[in-house]
Scaffold this motif. Structure first.
Motif, PDB file in Angstrom:
ATOM      1  N   ILE A 194      40.482 -32.385 -39.441  1.00 43.70           N
ATOM      2  CA  ILE A 194      41.814 -31.795 -39.611  1.00 43.70           C
ATOM      3  C   ILE A 194      42.425 -32.259 -40.932  1.00 43.70           C
ATOM      4  N   PHE A 195      42.244 -33.541 -41.229  1.00 44.39           N
ATOM      5  CA  PHE A 195      42.840 -34.056 -42.465  1.00 44.39           C
ATOM      6  C   PHE A 195      42.197 -33.418 -43.694  1.00 44.39           C
ATOM      7  N   VAL A 196      40.876 -33.308 -43.693  1.00 47.40           N
ATOM      8  CA  VAL A 196      40.196 -32.663 -44.828  1.00 47.40           C
ATOM      9  C   VAL A 196      40.748 -31.244 -45.008  1.00 47.40           C
ATOM     10  N   ALA A 197      40.925 -30.542 -43.900  1.00 43.83           N
ATOM     11  CA  ALA A 197      41.430 -29.164 -43.984  1.00 43.83           C
ATOM     12  C   ALA A 197      42.851 -29.145 -44.562  1.00 43.83           C
ATOM     13  N   MET A 198      43.691 -30.089 -44.129  1.00 46.63           N
ATOM     14  CA  MET A 198      45.072 -30.139 -44.646  1.00 46.63           C
ATOM     15  C   MET A 198      45.077 -30.313 -46.165  1.00 46.63           C
ATOM     16  N   VAL A 199      44.189 -31.171 -46.643  1.00 52.17           N
ATOM     17  CA  VAL A 199      44.150 -31.445 -48.081  1.00 52.17           C
ATOM     18  C   VAL A 199      43.649 -30.224 -48.848  1.00 52.17           C
ATOM     19  N   MET A 200      42.591 -29.603 -48.322  1.00 52.26           N
ATOM     20  CA  MET A 200      42.006 -28.479 -49.045  1.00 52.26           C
ATOM     21  C   MET A 200      42.945 -27.282 -49.087  1.00 52.26           C
ATOM     22  N   VAL A 201      43.730 -27.116 -48.032  1.00 48.73           N
ATOM     23  CA  VAL A 201      44.680 -26.001 -48.009  1.00 48.73           C
ATOM     24  C   VAL A 201      45.676 -26.118 -49.172  1.00 48.73           C
ATOM     25  N   VAL A 202      46.047 -27.324 -49.509  1.00 46.40           N
ATOM     26  CA  VAL A 202      46.972 -27.495 -50.635  1.00 46.40           C
ATOM     27  C   VAL A 202      46.250 -27.273 -51.960  1.00 46.40           C
ATOM     28  N   ILE A 203      45.067 -27.864 -52.095  1.00 47.28           N
ATOM     29  CA  ILE A 203      44.380 -27.762 -53.391  1.00 47.28           C
ATOM     30  C   ILE A 203      44.002 -26.321 -53.700  1.00 47.28           C
ATOM     31  N   VAL A 204      43.677 -25.578 -52.668  1.00 46.09           N
ATOM     32  CA  VAL A 204      43.254 -24.192 -52.886  1.00 46.09           C
ATOM     33  C   VAL A 204      44.404 -23.370 -53.487  1.00 46.09           C
ATOM     34  N   GLY A 205      45.635 -23.780 -53.215  1.00 43.90           N
ATOM     35  CA  GLY A 205      46.790 -23.062 -53.762  1.00 43.90           C
ATOM     36  C   GLY A 205      46.999 -23.284 -55.250  1.00 43.90           C
ATOM     37  N   GLY A 206      46.312 -24.265 -55.818  1.00 43.71           N
ATOM     38  CA  GLY A 206      46.462 -24.529 -57.249  1.00 43.71           C
ATOM     39  C   GLY A 206      47.695 -25.367 -57.560  1.00 43.71           C
ATOM     40  N   VAL A 207      47.925 -25.554 -58.851  1.00 48.82           N
ATOM     41  CA  VAL A 207      48.966 -26.493 -59.278  1.00 48.82           C
ATOM     42  C   VAL A 207      50.352 -26.057 -58.827  1.00 48.82           C
ATOM     43  N   LYS A 208      50.703 -24.787 -59.061  1.00 49.36           N
ATOM     44  CA  LYS A 208      52.070 -24.350 -58.753  1.00 49.36           C
ATOM     45  C   LYS A 208      52.261 -24.105 -57.254  1.00 49.36           C
ATOM     46  N   LYS A 209      51.446 -23.187 -56.737  1.00 55.36           N
ATOM     47  CA  LYS A 209      51.673 -22.770 -55.347  1.00 55.36           C
ATOM     48  C   LYS A 209      51.246 -23.837 -54.356  1.00 55.36           C
ATOM     49  N   GLY A 210      50.215 -24.588 -54.712  1.00 54.54           N
ATOM     50  CA  GLY A 210      49.728 -25.601 -53.787  1.00 54.54           C
ATOM     51  C   GLY A 210      50.420 -26.939 -53.991  1.00 54.54           C
ATOM     52  N   LEU A 211      50.048 -27.627 -55.078  1.00 57.78           N
ATOM     53  CA  LEU A 211      50.497 -29.002 -55.267  1.00 57.78           C
ATOM     54  C   LEU A 211      52.016 -29.100 -55.432  1.00 57.78           C
ATOM     55  N   GLU A 212      52.561 -28.233 -56.287  1.00 60.63           N
ATOM     56  CA  GLU A 212      53.991 -28.361 -56.574  1.00 60.63           C
ATOM     57  C   GLU A 212      54.840 -28.095 -55.325  1.00 60.63           C
ATOM     58  N   ASN A 213      54.509 -27.046 -54.608  1.00 63.76           N
ATOM     59  CA  ASN A 213      55.275 -26.763 -53.391  1.00 63.76           C
ATOM     60  C   ASN A 213      55.135 -27.867 -52.364  1.00 63.76           C
ATOM     61  N   ALA A 214      53.935 -28.400 -52.240  1.00 62.25           N
ATOM     62  CA  ALA A 214      53.718 -29.458 -51.252  1.00 62.25           C
ATOM     63  C   ALA A 214      54.579 -30.678 -51.564  1.00 62.25           C
ATOM     64  N   VAL A 215      54.565 -31.115 -52.817  1.00 64.62           N
ATOM     65  CA  VAL A 215      55.322 -32.344 -53.103  1.00 64.62           C
ATOM     66  C   VAL A 215      56.828 -32.103 -53.042  1.00 64.62           C
ATOM     67  N   LYS A 216      57.263 -30.896 -53.383  1.00 69.88           N
ATOM     68  CA  LYS A 216      58.700 -30.612 -53.311  1.00 69.88           C
ATOM     69  C   LYS A 216      59.215 -30.723 -51.880  1.00 69.88           C
ATOM     70  N   LEU A 217      58.372 -30.356 -50.961  1.00 71.87           N
ATOM     71  CA  LEU A 217      58.765 -30.398 -49.558  1.00 71.87           C
ATOM     72  C   LEU A 217      58.553 -31.788 -48.948  1.00 71.87           C
ATOM     73  N   LEU A 218      57.377 -32.364 -49.255  1.00 74.66           N
ATOM     74  CA  LEU A 218      56.974 -33.573 -48.537  1.00 74.66           C
ATOM     75  C   LEU A 218      57.625 -34.845 -49.056  1.00 74.66           C
ATOM     76  N   MET A 219      57.819 -34.930 -50.376  1.00 78.04           N
ATOM     77  CA  MET A 219      58.334 -36.201 -50.905  1.00 78.04           C
ATOM     78  C   MET A 219      59.754 -36.515 -50.444  1.00 78.04           C
ATOM     79  N   PRO A 220      60.680 -35.547 -50.474  1.00 75.59           N
ATOM     80  CA  PRO A 220      62.005 -35.867 -49.931  1.00 75.59           C
ATOM     81  C   PRO A 220      61.921 -36.271 -48.455  1.00 75.59           C
ATOM     82  N   ALA A 221      61.076 -35.586 -47.705  1.00 81.82           N
ATOM     83  CA  ALA A 221      60.934 -35.940 -46.288  1.00 81.82           C
ATOM     84  C   ALA A 221      60.461 -37.385 -46.159  1.00 81.82           C
TER      85      ALA A 221
END
Ligand code: PHE
Length: 454
Positions: free
Chosen positions: A158-185
């Motif tokens: 499950i964890f591997v899948a969670m990580v790959m789902v973000v990376i597959v989105g690329g820098v903007k859609k994947g990584l940037e959106n993920a950190v914008k949501l997760l870091m404040p949380a």
């Protein structure tokens, strides 16, 4: 010279870069590993050495990684190569990037197993499995989990899948959106936990333990662990920060950003200690409990306290988010390289990489059950991966990066890229990079070897 652009995209702003790099830095290293290695190595004096390593070695090397990444605008393998060629040196410096990709795989394989434990505990806390649990039972839950490869495999997958789902989105859609949501949380959850621990009766004892400097307990091995951990916790020496730097907007201050990231990482580690040790002491438990500290001692404490189910859930959720945003950066350098090299889209790149790290993780999780007898240098696979990466490969990678950026890249290129207006500050960085960090890493390595041989 024409300004290079990354084919992978760029962070929207300097703050997104800071958020992403902090997301990489703040992880299991801060919340799971730092408290238990501080506990095993006597607390305060170890913490002091760790802080010195962050400031004198970590910060200068992190600045070097970011500037090489931004100058090269590619995956660490290609960025090292191009920047070396630009400085009239051999493109073979790309080996540092290769070593980093390997270290990233190795770290990921045990990281994902621990993250899998965390997911298991999120679920367990949420469903009330730990209410009023005693320490024997908590130990049993953890040991039963370790002994059960199937359950470990499910959560690891499950964890591997969670990580790959973000990376597959690329820098903007994947990584940037993920950190914008997760870091404040993550920050909000951390503050909730700190508020809670400040009210426990163990708080002052926990505080003392972290900040009372007693050097008699300090060995060269502890110093090596502190140094290695400063690389691990700042995600240095393997290209994660270099890759993130390659997406950083031009004309933003590297020095200021790096200091912010290092400060946030350190603050989170110290807060994690201030959350965990008071709870440990308030319940009369052992701070030197090792890797199980978070998984055995804490659930007992949560099980007994009022509202413990909620706080326990919040705590493990926090750890899970921290692990997630870090694990992404372990694989991003390799993903970027596959895209550059073969012109693939991110989908096949992530499928290939996902399979590789998933397979490696199986060896790591088997260390606790089906291959527990298999030893390398006296370590089981899990401990071997941890030791080799944190205490050998990352410091070595950092050493190469310091030597490369300090002695091979021209001073002019460094001045250009860092754009530090004060000559004093630039020189301080340059001296730290050229002399202090390589010498510190080399000396600590050698003294350790001597101590081991004795
Ligand atoms: N810095 C992360 C942590 O503290 C681990 C990590 C190491 C992430 C190296 C990326 C690269 O948990």
């Amino acid at each position: 010279m024409q300004e290079k652009k990354s084919i992978h995209g760029a962070w929207a702003s300097r703050w997104i870069f800071i958020l992403a790099a902090t997301g990489s830095a703040v992880g299991l290293g801060n919340i799971w590993k730092f408290p238990y290695i501080a506990g095993e190595n006597g607390g305060g004096a170890f913490v002091l050495v760790y802080l010195v390593c962050i400031l004198m070695v970590g910060v200068p090397i992190m600045m070097a990684e970011v500037f090489i990444g931004r100058r090269g605008r590619q995956s660490p393998i290609n960025a090292m190569k191009d920047v070396a060629i630009e400085a009239n040196h051999s493109g073979k410096w790309s080996f540092v990037g290769w070593m980093g990709v390997l270290a990233g795989f190795m770290i990921f394989s045990f990281y994902s197993v621990v993250a899998g434990w965390v997911l298991y505990y999120i679920a367990g806390m949420g469903t009330g499995d730990f209410i009023a649990i005693g320490s024997d039972d908590a130990g049993k839950v953890f040991n039963d989990l370790l002994a059960d490869p199937q359950t470990l495999l499910i959560w690891h997958t499950i964890f591997v899948a969670m990580v790959m789902v973000v990376i597959v989105g690329g820098v903007k859609k994947g990584l940037e959106n993920a950190v914008k949501l997760l870091m404040p949380a993550l920050f909000i959850l951390l503050l909730i936990m700190l508020g809670y621990s400040m009210q426990t009766e163990g708080f002052s004892q926990g505080f003392d333990f972290l900040f009372h400097f007693d050097f008699s307990e300090l060995s060269w091995n502890a110093v090596l662990i502190a140094l290695g951990h400063s690389f691990f916790t700042l995600s240095l020496g393997m290209g994660a920060i270099m890759a993130y730097g390659s997406y950083m907007p031009k004309k933003t201050s590297i020095g200021g950003s790096v200091i912010t990231i290092a400060a946030m990482d350190t603050i989170v580690a110290l807060i994690a200690g201030l959350v965990i040790f008071p709870i440990v002491f308030a319940n009369g438990m052992d701070p030197g409990a090792g890797p199980g500290l978070m998984f055995v001692t804490l659930p007992v404490a949560f099980g007994q306290m009022p509202g413990g189910q909620i706080f326990g859930f919040v705590f493990f959720l926090l750890v899970g988010i921290a692990a997630w945003t870090s694990a992404i950066s372990l694989i991003e350098p390799a993903a970027a390289w596959l895209v550059e090299k073969f012109g693939w889209s991110r989908v096949p790149a992530c499928i290939v990489l996902g399979l590789v790290v998933w397979g490696l993780g199986i060896a790591a999780l088997g260390s606790f059950n089906f291959i527990s007898d298999f030893k390398m240098m006296g370590f089981n696979v899990f401990d071997f991966l941890d030791f080799m990466t944190a205490n050998v490969m990352l410091p070595l990678g950092g050493l190469f990066i310091a030597i490369f950026a300090g002695w091979f890249v021209t001073r002019k290129m460094a001045e250009d890229e860092l754009a530090i207006s004060s000559p004093l500050l630039f020189n301080a960085w340059y001296i730290a990079l050229r002399y202090v960090s390589p010498v510190a890493v080399a000396v600590i390595f050698i003294l350790n070897l001597v101590e081991k041989l004795k």
